[in-house]
Motif scaffolding. Structure first.
Motif, PDB file in Angstrom:
ATOM      1  N   THR A 181      92.299  98.040  71.397  1.00  0.00           N
ATOM      2  CA  THR A 181      92.056  97.109  70.451  1.00  0.00           C
ATOM      3  C   THR A 181      90.927  97.379  69.818  1.00  0.00           C
ATOM      4  O   THR A 181      89.770  98.419  70.129  1.00  0.00           O
ATOM      5  CB  THR A 181      92.392  95.872  70.222  1.00  0.00           C
ATOM      6  N   MET A 188      88.918  86.291  73.087  1.00  0.00           N
ATOM      7  CA  MET A 188      89.899  86.818  72.448  1.00  0.00           C
ATOM      8  C   MET A 188      89.808  87.915  71.875  1.00  0.00           C
ATOM      9  O   MET A 188      88.388  88.874  71.978  1.00  0.00           O
ATOM     10  CB  MET A 188      89.842  85.620  70.791  1.00  0.00           C
ATOM     11  N   THR A 189      91.222  89.073  71.474  1.00  0.00           N
ATOM     12  CA  THR A 189      90.764  90.779  71.089  1.00  0.00           C
ATOM     13  C   THR A 189      91.627  90.752  69.814  1.00  0.00           C
ATOM     14  O   THR A 189      91.637  90.286  68.884  1.00  0.00           O
ATOM     15  CB  THR A 189      92.273  91.033  72.135  1.00  0.00           C
ATOM     16  N   ARG A 201     101.619  93.345  69.484  1.00  0.00           N
ATOM     17  CA  ARG A 201     101.810  92.270  69.927  1.00  0.00           C
ATOM     18  C   ARG A 201     103.171  92.314  69.820  1.00  0.00           C
ATOM     19  O   ARG A 201     103.367  91.893  71.527  1.00  0.00           O
ATOM     20  CB  ARG A 201     101.861  90.885  68.690  1.00  0.00           C
ATOM     21  N   LEU A 204     103.151  93.819  73.846  1.00  0.00           N
ATOM     22  CA  LEU A 204     102.616  92.387  74.947  1.00  0.00           C
ATOM     23  C   LEU A 204     104.111  92.375  74.910  1.00  0.00           C
ATOM     24  O   LEU A 204     103.826  91.661  76.155  1.00  0.00           O
ATOM     25  CB  LEU A 204     101.467  91.905  74.808  1.00  0.00           C
ATOM     26  N   ALA A 205     104.873  91.109  73.883  1.00  0.00           N
ATOM     27  CA  ALA A 205     105.592  90.435  74.857  1.00  0.00           C
ATOM     28  C   ALA A 205     106.591  91.632  75.145  1.00  0.00           C
ATOM     29  O   ALA A 205     108.039  90.598  75.756  1.00  0.00           O
ATOM     30  CB  ALA A 205     106.313  90.529  72.788  1.00  0.00           C
ATOM     31  N   ASN A 210     100.600  93.565  80.887  1.00  0.00           N
ATOM     32  CA  ASN A 210      99.725  93.738  79.813  1.00  0.00           C
ATOM     33  C   ASN A 210      98.497  94.166  80.820  1.00  0.00           C
ATOM     34  O   ASN A 210      97.991  93.267  81.460  1.00  0.00           O
ATOM     35  CB  ASN A 210      99.704  92.924  79.229  1.00  0.00           C
ATOM     36  N   ARG A 226      92.707  87.877  64.080  1.00  0.00           N
ATOM     37  CA  ARG A 226      92.956  88.161  65.861  1.00  0.00           C
ATOM     38  C   ARG A 226      94.599  89.099  66.179  1.00  0.00           C
ATOM     39  O   ARG A 226      95.422  88.107  65.690  1.00  0.00           O
ATOM     40  CB  ARG A 226      92.859  86.598  65.283  1.00  0.00           C
ATOM     41  N   MET A 227      93.823  89.524  67.384  1.00  0.00           N
ATOM     42  CA  MET A 227      95.100  89.767  67.962  1.00  0.00           C
ATOM     43  C   MET A 227      96.049  89.483  69.127  1.00  0.00           C
ATOM     44  O   MET A 227      97.322  88.783  68.546  1.00  0.00           O
ATOM     45  CB  MET A 227      94.983  91.075  68.446  1.00  0.00           C
ATOM     46  N   ALA A 228      95.390  88.665  70.118  1.00  0.00           N
ATOM     47  CA  ALA A 228      95.701  88.334  70.765  1.00  0.00           C
ATOM     48  C   ALA A 228      94.978  87.607  71.312  1.00  0.00           C
ATOM     49  O   ALA A 228      94.174  88.016  72.216  1.00  0.00           O
ATOM     50  CB  ALA A 228      96.801  88.871  71.978  1.00  0.00           C
ATOM     51  N   ASP A 232      96.912  86.577  77.355  1.00  0.00           N
ATOM     52  CA  ASP A 232      97.327  86.381  77.497  1.00  0.00           C
ATOM     53  C   ASP A 232      98.275  88.568  78.028  1.00  0.00           C
ATOM     54  O   ASP A 232      99.550  89.008  78.092  1.00  0.00           O
ATOM     55  CB  ASP A 232      98.341  87.347  75.362  1.00  0.00           C
ATOM     56  N   TYR A 233      96.734  88.750  77.976  1.00  0.00           N
ATOM     57  CA  TYR A 233      97.312  90.230  79.083  1.00  0.00           C
ATOM     58  C   TYR A 233      96.609  90.114  80.717  1.00  0.00           C
ATOM     59  O   TYR A 233      95.883  88.657  80.698  1.00  0.00           O
ATOM     60  CB  TYR A 233      96.235  90.818  79.004  1.00  0.00           C
TER      61      TYR A 233
END
Length: 262
Positions: A181, A188-189, A201, A204-205, A210, A226-228, A232-233
């Motif tokens: 990204t 935060m990314t 997103r 990632l799901a 990830n 804000r991405m994730a 979340d990674y």
């Protein structure tokens, strides 16, 4: 050839010359470009309006830029030429996590494209991607089962986006996703464009693991959306020019791999 055809070709050639010049230098003034291509300032402004509309350049007062900002990512062509050595180091390190027989997602980042170029020697793989340059690379690898994620084609990003792409990603369940990204900080990314955020997103799901691929020029930075969150990674792969304090903070949330540059 008709006069209209000659005029169209001349305009296309002039605009390509402008794009090449700005990509090479990062930015240029309108007056500088008028001198370069030998037309009036008014004609250059019309060219710049069209190039900005197509997403190839970002127009500002008095000129244009190919460089990203907090609201503009930059074209695929620009991103391909930026920080190549760092991306190659990150790709070498990320390749260690790809296992024969696995299924992976690659986003439309040029860092993931750099990784894709090395996948031909890994063994049988299933790879899904929405990035046209990555598709062009992978289609030549006999041991890669390629899944092309279609959608609304974006000339700026040279990739497929929108709801059809998100639905195609959502139908998958893969072992690993490699995404990048535009910006990140220690928690935060971020990305400049909401449409790309939605596709990333979804990727990632869809993955069990990830992996975030980030070169040091993107940190610490922010972008519009804000991405994730970093948590979340599962793993962050960066080059050895990354800020040490940021990496120390990031390592509290995820595993961090630092790739040495050659």
């Amino acid at each position: 050839m008709s006069r209209t055809s000659r005029g169209t070709r001349s305009r296309e050639q002039r605009q390509q010359q402008i794009v090449d010049y700005v990509l090479d230098r990062g930015s240029a003034s309108a007056a500088e470009l008028a001198d370069l291509v030998g037309v009036s300032l008014m004609t250059v402004h019309r060219d710049l309006d069209e190039l900005a509309r197509r997403g190839l350049l970002r127009k500002f007062h008095g000129g244009v830029s190919a460089q990203p900002s907090t609201v503009f990512e930059g074209s695929s062509e620009y991103r391909m030429g930026a920080n190549r050595e760092l991306k190659e180091a990150i790709a070498r390190a990320a390749l260690e996590f790809v296992e024969p027989g696995s299924s992976i997602l690659l986003d439309d980042s040029t860092t993931a494209l750099t990784l894709a170029r090395s996948l031909g020697g890994v063994g049988p793989l299933t790879v899904a991607t929405n990035y046209l340059p990555t598709i062009e690379v992978l289609k030549g690898f006999s041991e890669v089962h390629l899944i092309c994620l279609g959608g609304n084609y974006s000339a700026t990003h040279d990739s497929f986006l929108g709801l059809p792409c998100i639905e195609a990603v959502g139908a998958l369940s893969v072992d690993m996703a490699f995404v990048s990204t535009s910006a990140m900080n220690a928690s935060m990314t971020f990305h400049q464009e909401h449409e790309l955020v939605q596709v990333k997103r979804a990727m990632l799901a869809a993955a069990s693991t990830n992996v975030l691929l980030m070169d040091s020029s993107k940190m610490p930075r922010k972008a519009l959306h804000r991405m994730a969150p970093l948590r979340d990674y599962d793993r962050l792969v960066v080059d050895d020019g990354a800020d040490r304090e940021l990496l120390a903070a990031a390592s509290e949330a995820i595993e961090v791999t630092v790739a040495p540059t050659e």
